[in-house]
Design an enzyme around this catalytic site. Structure first.
Site, PDB file in Angstrom:
ATOM      1  N   PHE A 273     -23.615 -67.667  19.289  1.00  0.00           N
ATOM      2  CA  PHE A 273     -24.559 -66.714  18.711  1.00  0.00           C
ATOM      3  C   PHE A 273     -25.627 -67.390  17.877  1.00  0.00           C
ATOM      4  O   PHE A 273     -26.729 -66.861  17.712  1.00  0.00           O
ATOM      5  CB  PHE A 273     -23.812 -65.689  17.843  1.00  0.00           C
ATOM      6  CG  PHE A 273     -23.346 -66.235  16.509  1.00  0.00           C
ATOM      7  CD1 PHE A 273     -24.192 -66.288  15.419  1.00  0.00           C
ATOM      8  CD2 PHE A 273     -22.045 -66.698  16.353  1.00  0.00           C
ATOM      9  CE1 PHE A 273     -23.771 -66.800  14.203  1.00  0.00           C
ATOM     10  CE2 PHE A 273     -21.608 -67.206  15.142  1.00  0.00           C
ATOM     11  CZ  PHE A 273     -22.477 -67.257  14.064  1.00  0.00           C
TER      12      PHE A 273
ATOM     13  N   LYS B 136     -24.472 -67.476  30.322  1.00  0.00           N
ATOM     14  CA  LYS B 136     -23.897 -66.366  29.557  1.00  0.00           C
ATOM     15  C   LYS B 136     -24.293 -66.499  28.093  1.00  0.00           C
ATOM     16  O   LYS B 136     -23.767 -67.335  27.355  1.00  0.00           O
ATOM     17  CB  LYS B 136     -22.367 -66.337  29.655  1.00  0.00           C
ATOM     18  CG  LYS B 136     -21.788 -65.011  29.158  1.00  0.00           C
ATOM     19  CD  LYS B 136     -20.284 -65.059  28.976  1.00  0.00           C
ATOM     20  CE  LYS B 136     -19.898 -65.408  27.553  1.00  0.00           C
ATOM     21  NZ  LYS B 136     -20.341 -64.422  26.535  1.00  0.00           N
TER      22      LYS B 136
ATOM     23  N   SER C 285     -16.690 -72.965  19.712  1.00  0.00           N
ATOM     24  CA  SER C 285     -15.574 -73.457  18.902  1.00  0.00           C
ATOM     25  C   SER C 285     -14.760 -74.472  19.688  1.00  0.00           C
ATOM     26  O   SER C 285     -14.776 -74.489  20.923  1.00  0.00           O
ATOM     27  CB  SER C 285     -14.673 -72.293  18.485  1.00  0.00           C
ATOM     28  OG  SER C 285     -13.972 -71.788  19.608  1.00  0.00           O
TER      29      SER C 285
ATOM     30  N   CYS D 138     -23.559 -76.097  13.469  1.00  0.00           N
ATOM     31  CA  CYS D 138     -22.551 -77.148  13.595  1.00  0.00           C
ATOM     32  C   CYS D 138     -22.888 -78.396  12.795  1.00  0.00           C
ATOM     33  O   CYS D 138     -22.053 -79.283  12.671  1.00  0.00           O
ATOM     34  CB  CYS D 138     -22.326 -77.500  15.066  1.00  0.00           C
ATOM     35  SG  CYS D 138     -23.766 -78.254  15.862  1.00  0.00           S
TER      36      CYS D 138
ATOM     37  N   GLU E  81     -13.381 -75.053   9.327  1.00  0.00           N
ATOM     38  CA  GLU E  81     -14.799 -74.717   9.426  1.00  0.00           C
ATOM     39  C   GLU E  81     -15.002 -73.266   8.985  1.00  0.00           C
ATOM     40  O   GLU E  81     -14.526 -72.337   9.633  1.00  0.00           O
ATOM     41  CB  GLU E  81     -15.289 -74.906  10.862  1.00  0.00           C
ATOM     42  CG  GLU E  81     -16.780 -74.715  11.022  1.00  0.00           C
ATOM     43  CD  GLU E  81     -17.266 -75.023  12.427  1.00  0.00           C
ATOM     44  OE1 GLU E  81     -18.435 -75.401  12.578  1.00  0.00           O
ATOM     45  OE2 GLU E  81     -16.468 -74.874  13.381  1.00  0.00           O
TER      46      GLU E  81
END
Length: 509
Positions: A151, A175, A228, A283, A385
């Protein structure tokens, strides 16, 4: 904005899947429902794969100049639509509009870099391997690739995958995230605007079933992901059992290291951008600030003072620095980590829960800058995280101490050091056990000409995105051994006489 029913883009057409269910799409700045997103069926996913496969032969055989011509056209179209694209990102992803504009411009730079594919895709030749024989290596596309986006960077990840994939002659099924699909709704229209052949790029929305449908399809050569680490490992297993390629970027926990000789003004400016840009949802966000004792107290004081000045609010408000996090669930998860940090014994020196925002944004998903001090490496908040504007400060003894901490953590995405000492700089670059390092920068994101990616749990597999690494992932080497036979006479065969012995080999000597 008007309510948007998100659609799939298959074979150059916007289509609705009659078998799909729909989930709401929210504006995180206000909490309002602004559209809905299809959870597409397996059949729709396979339809997209078939469209890409049907387009592959003609696209593969198109001249490389023609393919790159579409990349040039795409670059210009993105520039022409840059504000529309940035507003889309600032609406459903709620990245502040200034950062959304920056993300769109980075994609333009990626397309500019990808336009060098004719040079970077060149093969190799070796003449006179033997008498009359030469060898050559050519790079060829593999077929259909699937891509899965997170996202937080709907534009950037599109740029990492699609230009390199289609520029080298592959076709693609993409996607987007269900939480930030609007960028790709505009991009699909741009594909048609520039006349990209039907089926070369297809867009499909949905849950993991959409991706799982690719694993058993013989047309699919590989899958790429930014997401992830658990999701990356799941996709690696799905691809591995069927011999498919995978390029999978996972999670992170990044250190910003402050040495005693750091320029504190430079650090503070970069810390704010690193920790609170994109609301900490990236990230390469600096989430652990490791400081030597000589400047520990000063550093914390300066960090808290600067963080209190970070304004929070609507992502479209030009007077705001930081927008909301992506969902209500994300907000609640970050707030839970605040409780975990307190219960674990760390000191909460800046509480970002329930920041003040305008009335129109009272239902938005806002978390303000949050800082914990007295954090030790064993604490949960130092290991997991959080993915938000959440910072843990720990005191380190020296450079060797923090290098050991970086080595011991499971992630290995990025780490930055703030120093003016050349020894510290070179040792950090050499010994920091991560894929990307920075010196006096808060976000060590490589420019598009260089590979982007971490190591350890931050990268599942061996391939990174961008540059030559991206081209290598989307191509396979073909080796040709060529004997030139004269029109008359007899060509030398692979037999020779070595002394009084006959030697037979696969090529002439």
């Amino acid at each position: 904005m008007e309510f948007t029913r998100v659609k799939n883009f298959i074979n150059g057409e916007w289509v609705e899947d009659p078998n799909a269910t729909y989930i709401p799409l929210h504006n995180p700045s206000t909490g309002e429902v602004i559209g809905d997103v299809p959870m597409s069926s397996t059949e729709a996913s396979i339809e997209a794969v078939k469209a890409a496969d049907a387009a592959f032969p003609a696209w593969k055989n198109a001249s490389i100049g023609k393919r790159v011509g579409y990349l040039f056209a795409m670059r210009q179209a993105i520039l022409d639509h840059q504000e529309e694209l940035a507003v889309a990102i600032a609406t459903d992803q709620a990245k502040h509009i200034s950062e959304a504009r920056g993300e769109v411009m980075r994609v333009v730079q990626i397309f500019e870099s990808a336009c060098s594919i004719p040079t970077l895709m060149q093969g190799e030749t070796l003449d006179k391997i033997a008498n009359g024989i030469s060898g050559r290596v050519t790079k060829e596309p593999l077929g259909v690739f699937g891509g899965v986006a997170p996202f937080n960077f709907p534009a950037l990840v599109f740029g990492w995958f699609i230009p390199y994939a289609i520029g080298t002659g592959n076709t693609f099924v993409y996607k987007p995230s269900n939480e930030s699909p609007l960028f790709m709704q505009i991009i699909g229209n741009i594909f048609n605007e520039i006349g990209l052949p039907k089926g070369v790029v297809n867009i499909i929305h949905g849950d993991p079933n959409v991706v799982e449908a690719w694993y058993d399809r013989p047309e699919v050569a590989g899958v790429c992901l930014v997401g992830s680490s658990p999701t990356a490992k799941a996709i690696a297993q799905g691809c591995g059992k069927n011999g498919k390629r995978s390029m999978l970027l996972g999670g992170a926990k990044n250190f910003l290291v402050v040495m005693e000789d750091a320029n504190m003004d430079v650090f503070i400016e970069n810390f704010i951008h690193s920790a609170y840009g994109s609301a900490g949802q990236r990230c390469l966000a600096g989430s652990i600030i490791a400081v030597v004792p000589e400047v520990y107290d000063e550093c914390i004081e300066r960090m808290v003072e600067a963080s209190k000045k970070v304004t929070v609010g609507d992502a479209m408000d030009p007077d705001v620095y930081m927008g909301p996090v992506i969902t209500k669930e994300a907000k609640e998860r970050i707030e839970k980590y605040v409780e975990i940090g307190i219960e674990g014994g760390s000191k909460l020196v800046l509480d970002g829960r329930n920041p003040e925002v305008p009335e129109k944004n009272k239902n938005g998903y806002f978390v303000g800058p949050t800082i914990f001090t007295d954090v030790t490496p064993c604490r949960t908040i130092a290991q997991e995280e959080v993915f938000g504007p959440f910072v843990s400060v720990m005191k380190i003894n020296d450079l060797n101490d923090v290098l050991g901490l970086i080595k011991d953590q499971p992630f290995g995405n990025g780490a930055c050091i703030f120093t003016q000492n050349q020894y510290y700089t070179e040792k950090f670059i050499s010994d920091a056990n991560v894929g990307m390092v920075g010196v006096n920068v808060g976000v060590c994101a490589p420019h598009p000409y260089l590979p982007f990616g971490g190591i350890k749990d931050s990268l599942v597999g061996t391939d990174k995105v961008q540059g030559k690494d991206g081209i290598d992932f989307f191509t396979q080497n073909k080796v040709a051994t060529v004997r030139v036979v004269p029109p008359e006479g007899v060509a030398e065969c692979g037999t020779r006489v070595d002394g009084d012995k006959s030697v037979r080999s696969c090529v002439a000597q």
